[in-house]
Motif scaffolding. Structure first.
Motif, PDB file in Angstrom:
ATOM      1  N   UNK A  40     162.158  44.249  23.638  1.00 18.57           N
ATOM      2  CA  UNK A  40     162.108  45.711  23.569  1.00 18.57           C
ATOM      3  C   UNK A  40     163.531  46.214  23.716  1.00 18.57           C
ATOM      4  N   UNK A  41     163.999  46.971  22.740  1.00 20.54           N
ATOM      5  CA  UNK A  41     165.379  47.469  22.761  1.00 20.54           C
ATOM      6  C   UNK A  41     165.374  48.985  22.881  1.00 20.54           C
ATOM      7  N   UNK A  42     166.148  49.474  23.850  1.00 14.42           N
ATOM      8  CA  UNK A  42     166.284  50.918  24.068  1.00 14.42           C
ATOM      9  C   UNK A  42     167.681  51.354  23.645  1.00 14.42           C
ATOM     10  N   UNK A  43     167.768  52.451  22.857  1.00 16.99           N
ATOM     11  CA  UNK A  43     169.092  52.980  22.527  1.00 16.99           C
ATOM     12  C   UNK A  43     169.496  54.024  23.555  1.00 16.99           C
TER      13      UNK A  43
ATOM     14  N   UNK B 218     160.684  44.016  18.556  1.00 15.73           N
ATOM     15  CA  UNK B 218     160.797  42.857  17.664  1.00 15.73           C
ATOM     16  C   UNK B 218     159.435  42.455  17.125  1.00 15.73           C
ATOM     17  N   UNK B 219     158.370  42.776  17.862  1.00 12.91           N
ATOM     18  CA  UNK B 219     156.991  42.552  17.434  1.00 12.91           C
ATOM     19  C   UNK B 219     156.106  43.449  18.264  1.00 12.91           C
ATOM     20  N   UNK B 220     154.960  43.829  17.710  1.00 13.25           N
ATOM     21  CA  UNK B 220     154.031  44.690  18.443  1.00 13.25           C
ATOM     22  C   UNK B 220     153.011  43.878  19.233  1.00 13.25           C
ATOM     23  N   UNK B 221     153.110  42.533  19.193  1.00  9.02           N
ATOM     24  CA  UNK B 221     152.153  41.670  19.879  1.00  9.02           C
ATOM     25  C   UNK B 221     152.601  41.427  21.313  1.00  9.02           C
ATOM     26  N   UNK B 222     151.822  41.936  22.290  1.00  9.91           N
ATOM     27  CA  UNK B 222     152.117  41.686  23.701  1.00  9.91           C
ATOM     28  C   UNK B 222     151.651  40.302  24.127  1.00  9.91           C
ATOM     29  N   UNK B 223     150.544  39.836  23.528  1.00  8.34           N
ATOM     30  CA  UNK B 223     150.020  38.509  23.854  1.00  8.34           C
ATOM     31  C   UNK B 223     148.559  38.414  23.466  1.00  8.34           C
TER      32      UNK B 223
END
Length: 759
Positions: free
Chosen positions: A3-6, A14-19
């Motif tokens: 998860x990247x915050x500007x 990078x992906x919407x899959x948490x698990x």
């Protein structure tokens, strides 16, 4: 996941899959760009939309979801908040926009981890099986530590003299603790649930400790007393952990105690840790232990035995197991089929598991300098008379006066630095004389044999040319009588043939490319392996069309260099008067190992690699013809397979099939077709000529010549060919005695459920 915050706290994923549901410690989450001026704590909230919301600390920039978070397959709403401590509580400094993450359904009974963590996950399961009991004890200790922290908090809160407003806030937290404790009492029937309760209490204590950092110095006076209490609880926990039932009871008792103390906690208005560092350590310990415990201890132990056989292979280099892990992961993402490519340089390739259709993308040329540089000398030698014919046959007669017979001096092309293959072929040896082919006066030789062939690869690192050096046979006693013994000898310069560093490393590798028993003398000529046809063949090699009359039998011979098995249906018999099986014929014309007669199945599987000393091995029936053999094949589901060993499982029966796809004459007629470096691209429909042959050498063109072949082949040529997993694809040239590997690229459509073993 990352998860990247500007700078505006906008989120990029990078992906919407948490698990996947049920996973624990399988998919680390990294958070980048957290830092906000003034903030000293960062949290991620996860909202299920049904009133349940989780808050996890991500201050360190790393967090790994556990099974309690991944509780159901759905989309959850998430938000990242930056906070700072103001007075006695944390206040919001900055928050991100709400973003959504997906929790996928578990595959079967177990969620499938990413391939990159598969080995670690399996290792962790193995470790749990051995350490679960100790982990449960640690969980109890951690829970007791958290309870101790809460008890100390009551004392510290009294000393702190908190304001009425603070008391009100603390009362709310106490109510939360009450609800948590009541829930814990209900769920304390398993060690994992008790550990989870301990973790939740420890996290609450940790947050309270941060709020009350200002009062920590006062509470520090209780340190020695707290240590004494902690030691007492630890001793109690150790006693309780002697059995699983006792562990569960200890956790139940703790939950009951917390419930009873809720009124006292409310009176004292807050949960304040006597020592901030100790409380945080307890919380982290409880979290780690709770995360590491399996959903069910017994299930975890059972899974260890199930997975042990695969753990080492996944961690090492087992290509097929890695494909299986990748396939299961893709299935979890809803993918049922995918493309796979094979770019190996080979004469024959195995069709991969799950493959349904194949398209040949391109085929390249391959050129080698073929040579066989042995010619015998015709004269009497050491009491024996030696003759040789134009086909390389050496005939020996007479009584030896030495333990060796020389055939000729070593020639310069036979004696230079490089790698060589030597081969002795015995065609007639009525007295079973043991002999071996010797090179350079017996300094190097093949294994001794009495029949058949033997070979060796020799790496000659220093030239030894001198007068008197010779090649011949040895390994027998003085006075041995040779009675019309017939042999053939071959020497191959592998370095000249393939180039230094590219030579075959074993005899088997060399003979797989050059399967003929004998090749005539050849000083060295360039041979280019232009592919003449593509052969797609199933895994069953029992080809009725190859059966011929082998008086008095009917069938075909087996290549004893291969490992073959034959599987047969049970409770079947041959027609009256007919026998069928694998027949060994030895030099004295004796036979062995019939498999089936009219009385039933004698043996179900035979491995031809055990046929030591057999001069001929056949799959045959007696008496018989093509029709009889066909009827037997239909009745018994005969399965003749290459490369299957005794410890392996025979593949499911499939009838023999073979499809041939000839390369059009217009393609083969293209200039330089088959020469090393020239490529026919059936996907782009082009032919690229990079090289030509100039005499005995390959010469590169100044500018490659690219030819459009779209009008020379059909649009669907070599596209979407049906294939059978476990079968083969062969790139045949014009000479079946040269199985020369060629560069090629094929693309397969693969059914992932078959790769993953789920169907």
């Amino acid at each position: 996941m990352t998860i990247t915050l500007n700078s505006d706290y906008d989120v990029t994923l990078s992906t919407a899959l948490l698990g996947y549901v049920g996973e624990t410690n399988a998919r680390p989450v990294s958070v980048e760009g957290l830092t906000v001026d003034g903030a000293d704590r960062y949290v991620l909230t996860i909202d299920y939309g049904d009133g349940v919301q989780y808050e996890v600390d991500i201050t360190g920039g790393q967090w790994t979801p556990t099974a309690d978070i991944l509780r159901s397959a759905q989309t959850v709403s998430c938000q990242i908040c930056a906070k700072k401590l103001s007075g006695q509580e944390y206040i919001l400094v900055k928050k991100s926009r709400i973003f959504r993450l997906r929790i996928g359904a578990a595959i079967g009974d177990n969620a499938i981890p990413l391939p990159s963590v598969a080995a670690d996950a399996l290792d962790r399961i193995d470790a749990i099986g051995r350490q679960a009991h100790a982990d449960m004890q640690t969980a109890v200790t951690a829970a007791e530590t958290a309870t101790t922290a809460a008890e100390n908090a009551k004392k510290s809160a009294t000393a702190a003299g908190l304001s009425a407003d603070t008391a009100t806030q603390a009362a709310k937290r106490a109510e939360t603790a009450q609800a948590s404790a009541e829930t814990s009492a209900t769920q304390a029937d398993t060690a994992r649930q008790g550990a989870e309760t301990a973790r939740q209490q420890a996290v609450t204590a940790q947050n309270a400790a941060k709020i009350s950092a200002a009062q920590a110095s006062t509470a520090a006076q209780q340190t020695e007393a707290d240590k004494t209490i902690t030691a007492g609880y630890a001793k109690t926990a150790k006693t309780c952990a002697d059995s699983t039932a006792a562990d569960r009871q200890a956790v139940q008792d703790m939950a009951t105690k917390v419930t009873a103390d809720k009124a006292t906690v409310a009176d004292h208005a807050a949960k304040v840790a006597e020592d901030r560092t100790a409380a945080e350590t307890a919380a982290q310990t409880a979290q780690a232990v709770a995360d590491s415990l399996p959903d069910d201890y017994v299930t975890a132990v059972g899974k260890i035995a199930e997975n042990t056989a695969e753990i080492a292979n996944v961690k090492l280099t087992d290509k097929e197991l890695q494909r299986r892990v990748n396939a299961l992961y893709s299935i979890g993402q809803g993918i049922t089929h995918q493309f796979e490519t094979d770019t190996d340089t080979a004469y024959q390739k195995t069709v991969p598991t799950g493959a349904k259709l194949m398209s040949v993308k391109n085929i390249g040329g391959r050129s080698i300098v073929f040579n066989q540089i042995f010619q015998p000398r015709k004269e009497a030698n050491n009491g024996a008379t030696v003759t040789a014919d134009s086909d390389g046959m050496i005939t020996i007669n007479g009584t030896t006066t030495a333990s060796y017979i020389n055939f000729r001096d070593v020639t310069p092309e036979q004696n230079k630095v490089g790698k060589y293959a030597f081969k002795l072929l015995i065609l007639n040896n009525p007295d079973s004389i043991s002999m071996k082919f010797s090179f350079l006066n017996r300094s190097q030789s093949t294994p001794a044999i009495t029949s058949g062939s033997s070979a060796v690869i020799y790496n000659q690192t220093q030239s030894e040319i001198s007068l008197g050096k010779a090649t011949g046979i040895s390994g027998f006693a003085v006075g041995t009588v040779f009675n019309d013994v017939k042999i053939k000898i071959q020497i191959f310069d592998l370095t000249t043939m393939f180039g230094a560093g590219n030579e075959p490393s074993t005899v088997e590798e060399f003979e797989k490319m050059f399967p003929a028993d004998y090749y005539p003398y050849n000083a060295g000529e360039i041979i280019s392996a232009g592919t003449e046809e593509i052969v797609e063949q199933g895994k069953n090699l029992f080809d009725i069309e190859k059966c011929v009359s082998l008086v008095p039998y009917y069938g075909f011979e087996i290549d004893t260099n291969k490992t073959l098995k034959i599987a047969l249906k049970d409770k079947k018999t041959c027609p009256t008067g007919v026998s069928f099986g694998i027949v060994y014929i030895f030099h004295d014309n004796t036979m062995a190992n019939w498999l089936i007669t009219s009385k039933g199945v004698v043996g179900a599987i035979t491995d031809s690699s055990t046929m030591v000393g057999a001069t001929q091995v056949m799959v045959a029936c007696y008496p018989g013809n093509k029709e009889t053999m066909q009827s037997i094949a239909d009745a018994f589901d005969i399965m003749l397979v290459d490369g299957i060993y005794k410890s392996d499982t025979m593949p499911a029966y499939a009838p023999f099939h073979r499809n041939e796809y000839p390369i059009p004459e217009t393609i083969k007629a293209l200039s330089g077709y088959g020469i090393e470096g020239n490529v026919t691209d059936y996907e782009a429909k082009t032919y690229t000529q990079n090289n030509t042959i100039d005499g005995t050498a390959i010469k590169a063109l100044d500018t490659p010549i690219v030819t459009d072949i779209s009008t020379l082949i059909p649009d669907d040529f070599l596209r979407n060919i049906e294939v059978e997993a476990g079968g083969s694809v062969i790139f045949k040239n014009s000479n079946d005695n040269y199985h020369i590997p060629v560069p090629s690229e094929e693309e397969y459509i693969v059914k992932l459920s078959e790769v993953g073993g789920t169907t």
